[in-house]
Motif scaffolding. Structure first.
Motif, PDB file in Angstrom:
ATOM      1  N   THR A 197      13.707  50.821 -51.612  1.00  0.00           N
ATOM      2  CA  THR A 197      14.466  50.154 -50.556  1.00  0.00           C
ATOM      3  C   THR A 197      15.149  51.206 -49.693  1.00  0.00           C
ATOM      4  O   THR A 197      15.766  52.134 -50.213  1.00  0.00           O
ATOM      5  CB  THR A 197      15.543  49.232 -51.167  1.00  0.00           C
ATOM      6  OG1 THR A 197      14.901  48.289 -52.016  1.00  0.00           O
ATOM      7  CG2 THR A 197      16.299  48.490 -50.082  1.00  0.00           C
TER       8      THR A 197
ATOM      9  N   LYS B 218      10.160  42.336 -43.604  1.00  0.00           N
ATOM     10  CA  LYS B 218      11.020  43.497 -43.836  1.00  0.00           C
ATOM     11  C   LYS B 218      10.372  44.501 -44.792  1.00  0.00           C
ATOM     12  O   LYS B 218      10.912  44.841 -45.837  1.00  0.00           O
ATOM     13  CB  LYS B 218      12.392  43.059 -44.349  1.00  0.00           C
ATOM     14  CG  LYS B 218      13.152  42.233 -43.340  1.00  0.00           C
ATOM     15  CD  LYS B 218      14.555  41.961 -43.780  1.00  0.00           C
ATOM     16  CE  LYS B 218      15.298  41.284 -42.642  1.00  0.00           C
ATOM     17  NZ  LYS B 218      16.723  41.236 -42.869  1.00  0.00           N
ATOM     18  N   LYS B 219       9.203  44.977 -44.367  1.00  0.00           N
ATOM     19  CA  LYS B 219       8.453  45.924 -45.181  1.00  0.00           C
ATOM     20  C   LYS B 219       7.921  47.044 -44.282  1.00  0.00           C
ATOM     21  O   LYS B 219       7.497  46.785 -43.150  1.00  0.00           O
ATOM     22  CB  LYS B 219       7.281  45.213 -45.847  1.00  0.00           C
ATOM     23  CG  LYS B 219       6.742  45.962 -47.036  1.00  0.00           C
ATOM     24  CD  LYS B 219       5.496  45.367 -47.676  1.00  0.00           C
ATOM     25  CE  LYS B 219       5.527  43.929 -48.029  1.00  0.00           C
ATOM     26  NZ  LYS B 219       4.328  43.526 -48.795  1.00  0.00           N
TER      27      LYS B 219
ATOM     28  N   GLY C  36      17.587  48.237 -45.534  1.00  0.00           N
ATOM     29  CA  GLY C  36      17.350  47.016 -46.293  1.00  0.00           C
ATOM     30  C   GLY C  36      15.879  46.655 -46.422  1.00  0.00           C
ATOM     31  O   GLY C  36      15.523  45.777 -47.206  1.00  0.00           O
TER      32      GLY C  36
ATOM     33  N   ILE D  40      15.750  56.487 -49.391  1.00  0.00           N
ATOM     34  CA  ILE D  40      15.085  55.392 -50.092  1.00  0.00           C
ATOM     35  C   ILE D  40      15.478  55.424 -51.560  1.00  0.00           C
ATOM     36  O   ILE D  40      15.365  56.461 -52.217  1.00  0.00           O
ATOM     37  CB  ILE D  40      13.551  55.502 -49.938  1.00  0.00           C
ATOM     38  CG1 ILE D  40      13.188  55.444 -48.448  1.00  0.00           C
ATOM     39  CG2 ILE D  40      12.848  54.406 -50.740  1.00  0.00           C
ATOM     40  CD1 ILE D  40      11.744  55.746 -48.141  1.00  0.00           C
TER      41      ILE D  40
ATOM     42  N   THR E 196      11.992  46.957 -47.563  1.00  0.00           N
ATOM     43  CA  THR E 196      11.221  47.503 -48.676  1.00  0.00           C
ATOM     44  C   THR E 196      10.340  48.599 -48.095  1.00  0.00           C
ATOM     45  O   THR E 196       9.640  48.383 -47.101  1.00  0.00           O
ATOM     46  CB  THR E 196      10.343  46.412 -49.322  1.00  0.00           C
ATOM     47  OG1 THR E 196      11.201  45.407 -49.842  1.00  0.00           O
ATOM     48  CG2 THR E 196       9.483  46.985 -50.432  1.00  0.00           C
TER      49      THR E 196
ATOM     50  N   VAL F 251      18.056  52.468 -47.955  1.00  0.00           N
ATOM     51  CA  VAL F 251      19.479  52.164 -48.097  1.00  0.00           C
ATOM     52  C   VAL F 251      20.345  52.833 -47.036  1.00  0.00           C
ATOM     53  O   VAL F 251      21.503  52.465 -46.852  1.00  0.00           O
ATOM     54  CB  VAL F 251      20.000  52.545 -49.511  1.00  0.00           C
ATOM     55  CG1 VAL F 251      19.343  51.673 -50.570  1.00  0.00           C
ATOM     56  CG2 VAL F 251      19.797  54.010 -49.805  1.00  0.00           C
TER      57      VAL F 251
END
Length: 173
Positions: free
Chosen positions: A120, A160-161, A109, A135, A111, A122
Motif C-alpha cells: 500500500t 485504486k490500484k 492509499g 510502500i 494498492t 502510504v
C-alpha cells in the motif's frame, strides 16, 4: 466531518479581488476539477470546511477568480487568503479526463503491485530531488520506489490500484 485522508491539495487562495467577495486562487490541477467537484475544502482552525463554488473565471492557465457561496464581501473573502485549497479525493478521481495528469498525492492509499508483490502506498516522499513512493508491504516493511513514469505500467483510478515494474536492485536497497 471531512478528514485529512479524504482530501487532496490542488492549490492556494491568493488575495481578495474587489469588494463583492471574489478571491484569486492558484490551482495546480486540471480546470475540470473546478467544474465538477462537489466543493473546495480549506483548513479553518483545524477543521476541514467545505466551500461551494458559485462561479469561476480564468485569469491565466493556473490563476482563477472564484466566487464562493455565502462569501459576499471583501472581509469574508479575506479569511481564505493564503489558505491551501483541497478537494475530496473521490471528486478528483471522478473529474479526471484522459489527458489530465494525476498528482502523486492522489495515489496515497492505493494498492501498489510492485513486480507482482502487493503493498500500500502510504506516503509520497518529496524531501529530495527524487520523489519516492513509500510502500508498506504485507510484512510491514517499507520500500521506496522512485515515482517515475518509466516504472508505472498501469493504474486503475476506480479500483485504486497501481502496477509497477522496477529493477530488482532497487528493492534490495
Amino acid at each position: 466531518m471531512i478528514t485529512r485522508d479524504e482530501i487532496i491539495a490542488i492549490g492556494k487562495f491568493n488575495k481578495t479581488h474587489g469588494i463583492n467577495g471574489e478571491i484569486s486562487a492558484t490551482i495546480n490541477a486540471p480546470v475540470s476539477i473546478l467544474r465538477n467537484c462537489s466543493c473546495l475544502v480549506c483548513d479553518i482552525d483545524g477543521i476541514f470546511v467545505p466551500f461551494f463554488i458559485k462561479e469561476f473565471r480564468s485569469r491565466s492557465q493556473e490563476t482563477f477568480l472564484l466566487t464562493i457561496d455565502d462569501i459576499n464581501n471583501e472581509q469574508d473573502a479575506a479569511m481564505l487568503v493564503n489558505k491551501d485549497i483541497y478537494v475530496k479525493r473521490n471528486d478528483y478521481g471522478e473529474t479526471l479526463e484522459d489527458e489530465d495528469e494525476v498528482p502523486l498525492d492522489y495515489f496515497i492509499g492505493f494498492t501498489a503491485i510492485v513486480n507482482g508483490n502487493a503493498g500500500t502506498i502510504v506516503e509520497i516522499n518529496d524531501s529530495t530531488a527524487n520523489v519516492l513512493f513509500v510502500i508498506e508491504t504485507a510484512d510491514e516493511k517499507s520500500i521506496l520506489i522512485p515515482a517515475v513514469e518509466d516504472f508505472i505500467t498501469d493504474f486503475d483510478l476506480v479500483n485504486k490500484k497501481i502496477n509497477m515494474e522496477v529493477p530488482d536492485e532497487l528493492l534490495d536497497l
